[in-house]
Design an enzyme around this catalytic site. Sequence first.
Site, PDB file in Angstrom:
ATOM      1  N   VAL A 290       0.827  -1.207   0.000  1.00 32.29           N
ATOM      2  CA  VAL A 290       0.000   0.000   0.000  1.00 32.29           C
ATOM      3  C   VAL A 290       0.862   1.258   0.000  1.00 32.29           C
ATOM      4  CG1 VAL A 290      -1.769   1.288   1.252  1.00 32.29           C
ATOM      5  CG2 VAL A 290      -1.890  -1.207   1.142  1.00 32.29           C
TER       6      VAL A 290
ATOM      7  N   LYS B 273      11.958  -0.793   7.305  1.00 38.34           N
ATOM      8  CA  LYS B 273      12.759  -1.665   8.166  1.00 38.34           C
ATOM      9  C   LYS B 273      14.220  -1.698   7.728  1.00 38.34           C
ATOM     10  CE  LYS B 273       8.975  -4.720   9.540  1.00 38.34           C
ATOM     11  NZ  LYS B 273       8.443  -6.112   9.533  1.00 38.34           N
TER      12      LYS B 273
ATOM     13  N   LYS C 123      -7.153  -1.364   9.621  1.00 36.63           N
ATOM     14  CA  LYS C 123      -8.447  -1.801  10.161  1.00 36.63           C
ATOM     15  C   LYS C 123      -8.304  -2.433  11.536  1.00 36.63           C
ATOM     16  CE  LYS C 123      -7.993  -5.993   7.398  1.00 36.63           C
ATOM     17  NZ  LYS C 123      -6.860  -5.471   6.597  1.00 36.63           N
TER      18      LYS C 123
ATOM     19  N   GLY D 167     -11.236  -1.484   0.622  1.00 38.46           N
ATOM     20  CA  GLY D 167     -10.250  -1.209  -0.430  1.00 38.46           C
ATOM     21  C   GLY D 167     -10.486   0.138  -1.089  1.00 38.46           C
TER      22      GLY D 167
ATOM     23  N   ILE E 131     -13.348   1.332  -2.247  1.00 36.25           N
ATOM     24  CA  ILE E 131     -14.731   1.820  -2.166  1.00 36.25           C
ATOM     25  C   ILE E 131     -14.829   2.905  -1.093  1.00 36.25           C
ATOM     26  CG2 ILE E 131     -17.149   1.155  -1.937  1.00 36.25           C
ATOM     27  CD1 ILE E 131     -16.289  -1.748  -2.323  1.00 36.25           C
TER      28      ILE E 131
ATOM     29  N   GLY F 281      -1.480 -12.526  -4.578  1.00 29.81           N
ATOM     30  CA  GLY F 281      -1.335 -11.466  -3.594  1.00 29.81           C
ATOM     31  C   GLY F 281      -2.623 -11.068  -2.901  1.00 29.81           C
TER      32      GLY F 281
ATOM     33  N   LYS G 197     -13.883  -4.969  10.018  1.00 31.53           N
ATOM     34  CA  LYS G 197     -14.466  -3.974   9.113  1.00 31.53           C
ATOM     35  C   LYS G 197     -15.928  -3.702   9.451  1.00 31.53           C
ATOM     36  CE  LYS G 197     -11.342  -5.364   5.386  1.00 31.53           C
ATOM     37  NZ  LYS G 197     -11.211  -6.082   4.099  1.00 31.53           N
TER      38      LYS G 197
END
Length: 432
Positions: free
Chosen positions: A15, A46, A106, A135, A137, A188, A206
């Site tokens: 993301v 990291k 979330k 996602g 929406i 994925g 969610k």
Amino acid sequence: MKSEINIGLLGFGVVGSGVATILQKHQEDLIHKLGVPVKIKKVLVKDATKKRDTDLSEDIFTINPDEVIEDPTIDLIVEVIGGTTEAKQSIERALQAGKGVVTANKDVMAQFGNELLNLADENKCDLFYEASVGGGIPLIRTLEDGLASDRIRALTGIVNGTTNFILTKMKHEKKTYEEALAEATELGFAEADPSADVDGIDAARKMAILASLAFSTEVRLEDVFVRGMKDIREGDLELAEQFGFTVKMAGSAKKDDDGIEISVEPVFIQNSHPLASVNNEFNAVYVYGDTVGETMFYGPGAGSLPTATSVTGDIVAACRNLLLGVNGKRLHAPRHFCKVKKDTQIFGRYFHRISVKDEVGVLTKLASIYSKHGASLATVVQREGDRNGGVDLIMITHQISRQQHLNIMDELRNTSEVNGVISYYRVEGGNK
């Protein structure tokens, strides 16, 4: 007036890298919308020496969170590291430092959302979390703004792209659960450890977030009734099709004068319902309001760029508030106490698949059990015998409470004529 807005990005995974890509490619559009450029000043990772496929310069990357959160030139923190403990601490530190936060987390918002939103209010900061649900929406913004004048009565839908992808492959390509999961992992859509998805925990988080917003209350994760897709048995998808249904991992939240009910579980959805045709990694959520009636929101529920699009949308909203000087002006306090219904107050139709002995009088015995618990039957079908001398009985009830359903299941399991309860599902749609 600021001449530019600087972003501190916590995390550069699927993301985070998607957010960076959108910000870089759409810079001219952002300048047009906001009047100033939006730049990534620092990125927490990291391993700062790792080679990455990005146009960002190497000196932007750091392993020290202080260089991001405590940098006075950074205006907005974007948290996309995932997990719970580190992410929550980072969000808290950013808010306490007076910086607005955009998160896609979330897990954190489902468990600590109300606490963090209150902290944002105290420090006059924005906390946006659109990407935590659905996602690409825009569900959060719709509930907070677009439908703010309405009274939401119910939400139902598919809010986990991984499980929906697996069920799609099992139904349409006749793949086993293991085969479909392997493909989801390869593409994925599933993590190396998919338990949060397939056990329903991801969807439950969610639904807790959505229900809290929709009903202006504080829903906790433990308020959600959860069953995972591992309860789906061989042959169930084909049986559903024979009776005019499709199996979906669905989330549901409803509110009436008696309280609220929230669940995530595999359900039988009537094939004529639009949710039955939502396939692959896509999500869809129905929102039922007093005045707007029924609305549906559909789109990709997984993937780098769809989720990053929601994050970037929040970044634009937070930047606009910064430029206008109105950040931290949103009201988040719950209006209502969260009164969760008991199993005796939650009603639905149920599909029961039972293996019984192939003997005279068995059907009469089972019918007496349903009658004893006040349940009437809409459908009774006997299927062909199996190699163990038993037969499958299919029972579809009229409306009964969840407690009646559970009591019937308990008694069936302890009845000598019953070999075992193979599977059961709540039924959405159809006659009551």
